[in-house]
Design a protein around this motif. Sequence first.
Motif, PDB file in Angstrom:
ATOM      1  N   MET A   1       0.841  -1.162   0.000  1.00 19.02           N
ATOM      2  CA  MET A   1       0.000   0.000   0.000  1.00 19.02           C
ATOM      3  C   MET A   1       0.894   1.235   0.000  1.00 19.02           C
ATOM      4  N   ARG A   2       0.407   2.265  -0.652  1.00 17.41           N
ATOM      5  CA  ARG A   2       1.180   3.507  -0.786  1.00 17.41           C
ATOM      6  C   ARG A   2       0.919   4.398   0.435  1.00 17.41           C
ATOM      7  N   MET A   3       1.986   4.981   0.969  1.00 15.05           N
ATOM      8  CA  MET A   3       1.885   5.805   2.158  1.00 15.05           C
ATOM      9  C   MET A   3       2.649   7.102   1.956  1.00 15.05           C
ATOM     10  N   LEU A   4       2.069   8.191   2.443  1.00  8.14           N
ATOM     11  CA  LEU A   4       2.751   9.476   2.491  1.00  8.14           C
ATOM     12  C   LEU A   4       3.354   9.607   3.884  1.00  8.14           C
ATOM     13  N   VAL A   5       4.634   9.917   3.938  1.00 12.80           N
ATOM     14  CA  VAL A   5       5.323  10.148   5.204  1.00 12.80           C
ATOM     15  C   VAL A   5       5.691  11.623   5.241  1.00 12.80           C
ATOM     16  N   ASN A   6       5.153  12.320   6.219  1.00 14.00           N
ATOM     17  CA  ASN A   6       5.430  13.738   6.398  1.00 14.00           C
ATOM     18  C   ASN A   6       6.410  13.875   7.564  1.00 14.00           C
ATOM     19  N   VAL A   7       7.575  14.454   7.303  1.00  9.63           N
ATOM     20  CA  VAL A   7       8.642  14.536   8.297  1.00  9.63           C
ATOM     21  C   VAL A   7       8.909  15.999   8.623  1.00  9.63           C
ATOM     22  N   ARG A   8       8.870  16.343   9.890  1.00  8.48           N
ATOM     23  CA  ARG A   8       9.226  17.686  10.356  1.00  8.48           C
ATOM     24  C   ARG A   8      10.517  17.570  11.157  1.00  8.48           C
ATOM     25  N   ILE A   9      11.541  18.277  10.689  1.00  7.46           N
ATOM     26  CA  ILE A   9      12.888  18.131  11.239  1.00  7.46           C
ATOM     27  C   ILE A   9      13.239  19.373  12.049  1.00  7.46           C
ATOM     28  N   PRO A  10      13.534  19.224  13.338  1.00  7.89           N
ATOM     29  CA  PRO A  10      13.912  20.391  14.140  1.00  7.89           C
ATOM     30  C   PRO A  10      15.283  20.928  13.715  1.00  7.89           C
ATOM     31  N   HIS A  11      15.550  22.154  14.103  1.00  9.11           N
ATOM     32  CA  HIS A  11      16.823  22.784  13.721  1.00  9.11           C
ATOM     33  C   HIS A  11      18.034  22.011  14.239  1.00  9.11           C
ATOM     34  N   GLU A  12      17.928  21.499  15.441  1.00  9.67           N
ATOM     35  CA  GLU A  12      19.011  20.675  15.979  1.00  9.67           C
ATOM     36  C   GLU A  12      18.518  19.252  16.135  1.00  9.67           C
ATOM     37  N   PRO A  13      19.330  18.302  15.788  1.00  9.65           N
ATOM     38  CA  PRO A  13      20.758  18.366  15.487  1.00  9.65           C
ATOM     39  C   PRO A  13      21.104  18.643  14.023  1.00  9.65           C
ATOM     40  N   PHE A  14      20.088  18.916  13.161  1.00  9.34           N
ATOM     41  CA  PHE A  14      20.340  19.084  11.742  1.00  9.34           C
ATOM     42  C   PHE A  14      21.384  20.170  11.469  1.00  9.34           C
ATOM     43  N   ASN A  15      21.264  21.328  12.143  1.00  8.88           N
ATOM     44  CA  ASN A  15      22.240  22.403  11.925  1.00  8.88           C
ATOM     45  C   ASN A  15      23.658  21.930  12.211  1.00  8.88           C
ATOM     46  N   THR A  16      23.820  21.170  13.263  1.00  8.72           N
ATOM     47  CA  THR A  16      25.143  20.641  13.611  1.00  8.72           C
ATOM     48  C   THR A  16      25.668  19.741  12.510  1.00  8.72           C
ATOM     49  N   TYR A  17      24.806  18.893  11.957  1.00  3.97           N
ATOM     50  CA  TYR A  17      25.223  17.989  10.879  1.00  3.97           C
ATOM     51  C   TYR A  17      25.595  18.751   9.609  1.00  3.97           C
ATOM     52  N   VAL A  18      24.888  19.849   9.344  1.00  4.94           N
ATOM     53  CA  VAL A  18      25.235  20.678   8.184  1.00  4.94           C
ATOM     54  C   VAL A  18      26.617  21.294   8.405  1.00  4.94           C
ATOM     55  N   ARG A  19      26.845  21.828   9.599  1.00 11.94           N
ATOM     56  CA  ARG A  19      28.123  22.483   9.897  1.00 11.94           C
ATOM     57  C   ARG A  19      29.303  21.519   9.858  1.00 11.94           C
ATOM     58  N   ASP A  20      29.101  20.297  10.372  1.00 13.25           N
ATOM     59  CA  ASP A  20      30.239  19.367  10.412  1.00 13.25           C
ATOM     60  C   ASP A  20      30.356  18.524   9.140  1.00 13.25           C
ATOM     61  N   GLY A  21      29.413  18.704   8.208  1.00 12.96           N
ATOM     62  CA  GLY A  21      29.478  18.013   6.928  1.00 12.96           C
ATOM     63  C   GLY A  21      28.884  16.621   6.909  1.00 12.96           C
ATOM     64  N   SER A  22      28.447  16.118   8.053  1.00 15.37           N
ATOM     65  CA  SER A  22      27.941  14.743   8.095  1.00 15.37           C
ATOM     66  C   SER A  22      26.555  14.602   7.479  1.00 15.37           C
ATOM     67  N   ILE A  23      25.875  15.715   7.204  1.00 17.31           N
ATOM     68  CA  ILE A  23      24.556  15.633   6.590  1.00 17.31           C
ATOM     69  C   ILE A  23      24.627  14.979   5.210  1.00 17.31           C
ATOM     70  N   ALA A  24      25.752  15.161   4.526  1.00 16.65           N
ATOM     71  CA  ALA A  24      25.927  14.598   3.178  1.00 16.65           C
ATOM     72  C   ALA A  24      25.884  13.073   3.193  1.00 16.65           C
ATOM     73  N   GLU A  25      26.150  12.464   4.329  1.00 13.59           N
ATOM     74  CA  GLU A  25      26.075  11.010   4.468  1.00 13.59           C
ATOM     75  C   GLU A  25      24.760  10.579   5.117  1.00 13.59           C
ATOM     76  N   ARG A  26      24.231  11.379   6.035  1.00  8.73           N
ATOM     77  CA  ARG A  26      23.051  10.982   6.808  1.00  8.73           C
ATOM     78  C   ARG A  26      21.773  10.926   5.980  1.00  8.73           C
ATOM     79  N   ILE A  27      21.498  11.966   5.206  1.00  6.46           N
ATOM     80  CA  ILE A  27      20.264  11.989   4.412  1.00  6.46           C
ATOM     81  C   ILE A  27      20.233  10.840   3.399  1.00  6.46           C
ATOM     82  N   PRO A  28      21.285  10.646   2.588  1.00  3.92           N
ATOM     83  CA  PRO A  28      21.237   9.518   1.642  1.00  3.92           C
ATOM     84  C   PRO A  28      21.080   8.165   2.328  1.00  3.92           C
ATOM     85  N   ARG A  29      21.669   8.017   3.503  1.00  3.33           N
ATOM     86  CA  ARG A  29      21.557   6.750   4.244  1.00  3.33           C
ATOM     87  C   ARG A  29      20.115   6.484   4.667  1.00  3.33           C
ATOM     88  N   VAL A  30      19.449   7.512   5.189  1.00  2.00           N
ATOM     89  CA  VAL A  30      18.054   7.355   5.603  1.00  2.00           C
ATOM     90  C   VAL A  30      17.172   7.077   4.386  1.00  2.00           C
TER      91      VAL A  30
END
Length: 101
Positions: A1-30
């Motif tokens: 069955m098809r499902m819509l997943v709506n994700v709301r991401i808080p500023h932290e820890p996302f901002n930290t991941y952007v600053r340290d560069g690890s976001i480039a690995e985290r998003i594709p992994r998820v």
Amino acid sequence: MRMLVNVRIPHEPFNTYVRDGSIAERIPRVLAESKPEAVYFTEQSGHRGAVLIVNVESASHIPALAEPWFLQFNADCEFRIVMSSEDLQKAGLAEIGAQWK
């Protein structure tokens, strides 16, 4: 069955991941784990957000979709079953309507 997943991401820890560069690995992994048909990134109430369309075989697959967002980003997730126009045409709305006149 098809499902819509709506994700709301808080500023932290996302901002930290952007600053340290690890976001480039985290998003594709998820995303690799959830295998979405489509994914869109957007703003949601002043926060980062994502909308995914995924296929699930049963409700037991929902934790595998949600936990990466919870654990990696402290995100909130909402799940909605969705239909394509073809699915809606197969739903038998005329028959249902006749039953409930």
